[in-house]
Structure formats: structure tokens, C-alpha cells
Design an enzyme around this catalytic site. Structure first.
Site, short mmCIF file in Angstrom:
data_model
loop_
_atom_site.label_atom_id
_atom_site.label_comp_id
_atom_site.label_asym_id
_atom_site.label_seq_id
_atom_site.Cartn_x
_atom_site.Cartn_y
_atom_site.Cartn_z
N ARG A 155 15.69 67.71 2.02
CA ARG A 155 14.23 67.75 2.17
C ARG A 155 13.57 66.44 1.75
O ARG A 155 12.38 66.23 1.98
CB ARG A 155 13.59 68.97 1.52
N ASP A 170 5.25 67.83 -4.33
CA ASP A 170 6.07 68.83 -5.01
C ASP A 170 5.97 68.69 -6.52
O ASP A 170 5.82 67.59 -7.03
CB ASP A 170 7.55 68.67 -4.63
#
Ligand code: 6GU
Length: 233
Positions: A155, A170
Site C-alpha cells: 500500500r 494514515d
């Protein structure tokens, strides 16, 4: 990025490999994953045994040195790109987001999944792998940890996530050590629980301030270890 996963249980990976995000990344040629059955490198042609009892006694079985070393050598030759050899073990360095980000800059890994009581020490002496653990608990084998490693690493590759920005904010990304703020979608009220008013009025400055406060509150409550040490005076 290419992963060559070496395991005694290749079937464990099939569901994960066909799952949507990873599958899309594979179809877009951003990621290649090959799963190799260690048993194919067994020196025991009859039963494909790859483990044996430890010298000196003790419980459990160890994975033998010869099949693992031969397997890694053969798998390395399957691509001209030299792969970093990773061995998944609770004895390894703990995987965290900064390490994941570091790993995402190399383009090939050979991932050895342990089972039983582990590997003959000479596997480590000969291959000198990077030993990684995913946390302070014991799993039955490295396969689940391999999926964690692949999932967290891919990712970080540009284009793997639909929205290029989405890994940047994130919780643990790029030095970010703060938990995410609470989020809401419709309906505005459910069982007497209303969406906070500030999120509904379109005041983007107020929304950003509320979110920053909530992130900090959550982090202080749940994971104060993430916050910088409080300044004395
Ligand atoms: Cl990588 N393997 C095993 N067997 N247990 C673990 C682990 C790995 N990481 C945490 N626990």
C-alpha cells in the site's frame, strides 16, 4: 515489486491473493507474488519430508537446512533482480510503519515462512536473512505474518491505493504518530446518537480544528506511548 513467498502451506495464500486490492495491484503489474511450496525442494523423494528432530533433544521439529538453502538459491534465479531474503520469526526485528516504508523502496523480497519450532541455525548462518516479527505474541507459522508484510508494504507503492493521498494521512505514516479522528456518514441520527454539529455546517476550519482535537484526545486516551514525552514545565 515482487514477492517470492516460500512456505509449507501455499494454499493459505490463495484467498488473500485474489482479494480485491491486491488483485488490482497484480493486474496493474504493480505487484507480482509467487508462492513456492518448500516441499518441492525436499531431499526425501518419497515423503517430501522437510523437517527433523533437533539434535540434543527437545520438543517439536525443525525445518532442515538443505531444502531451504537450495530453494532460496533456485528462487533467486527466477528473476534477475536480487531479492532481499526475509525470515519471519518471533525472534526478528519488530515490523512497524517506518520499517514498512523503508522496505517499500526495494523491489524484490524472498519471504521465508517458518513453522514447527523453527529453522536449523545454519539456514540463518548461510542465508543471513533479515529476521522480522510482526509483534510480541506467537503465531503458529509465518504465513499470516507474510500476508501482513505484503499488505502493509504494497500500500506504500504509488498507484496501489485508489486515491494517491490515502496512505499519506494514515495514523502511522511518514512520522505521523497520531490516531485517526472519528468519522460519520448518513444518517445524521441513529438511536439517539447524532453526528457532531460541527461536521454538518461546512465550516472547514472548524472541522479541521475539531478533528485535530479529537485525534489528540484519542491518542492520549488510548496510545499515550505515541505522543512525545510531556515537557516538564
Ligand atoms: Cl513473523 N512468526 C511467528 N511464528 N510468530 C510471530 C511472528 C512471526 N511475529 C509475531 N509472532
Amino acid at each position: 515489486m515482487r514477492f517470492d513467498i516460500i512456505t509449507l502451506f501455499p494454499e493459505i495464500f490463495s484467498g488473500y491473493l485474489t482479494q480485491s486490492l491486491l488483485n488490482k495491484a497484480i493486474e496493474a503489474s504493480l505487484v507480482e507474488i509467487f508462492v513456492h511450496d518448500l516441499r518441492k525442494w525436499s531431499t526425501d523423494l518419497k515423503h517430501h519430508k522437510i523437517d527433523d528432530r533437533p539434535f540434543g533433544g527437545g520438543p517439536g521439529m525443525l525445518i532442515c537446512v538443505e531444502p531451504v538453502v537450495r530453494c532460496v538459491e533456485d528462487v533467486q534465479k527466477m528473476s534477475p533482480l536480487e531479492g532481499i531474503v526475509v525470515l519471519l520469526t518471533p525472534q526478528g526485528q519488530r515490523l512497524d510503519q517506518p520499517l514498512v516504508e523503508q522496505l517499500s523502496s526495494h523491489s524484490r523480497y524472498l519471504v521465508l515462512c517458518g513453522r514447527y519450532e523453527g529453522f536449523d541455525q545454519r539456514v540463518l548462518d548461510i542465508l543471513n536473512p533479515m529476521e522480522l516479527s510482526i509483534g510480541d505474541y506467537v503465531l503458529n507459522g509465518g504465513e499470516v505474518a507474510a500476508m501482513v508484510l505484503v499488505d502493509a508494504t504494497i500500500r506504500m507503492i504509488p498507484g496501489v491505493l485508489g486515491d494517491e493521498q490515502s496512505s499519506v494521512d494514515d495514523s502511522f505514516s511518514r512520522g505521523n504518530r497520531i490516531l485517526e479522528f472519528p468519522q460519520y456518514t448518513r444518517p445524521r441520527e441513529f438511536r439517539g446518537l447524532a453526528v457532531p454539529e460541527v461536521l454538518l455546517n461546512g465550516n472547514h476550519e472548524a472541522i479541521a480544528a475539531w478533528r485535530a482535537t479529537e485525534s489528540l484526545r484519542r491518542t492520549a486516551e488510548r496510545r499515550s506511548d505515541l505522543l512525545p514525552p510531556a515537557q516538564s514545565q
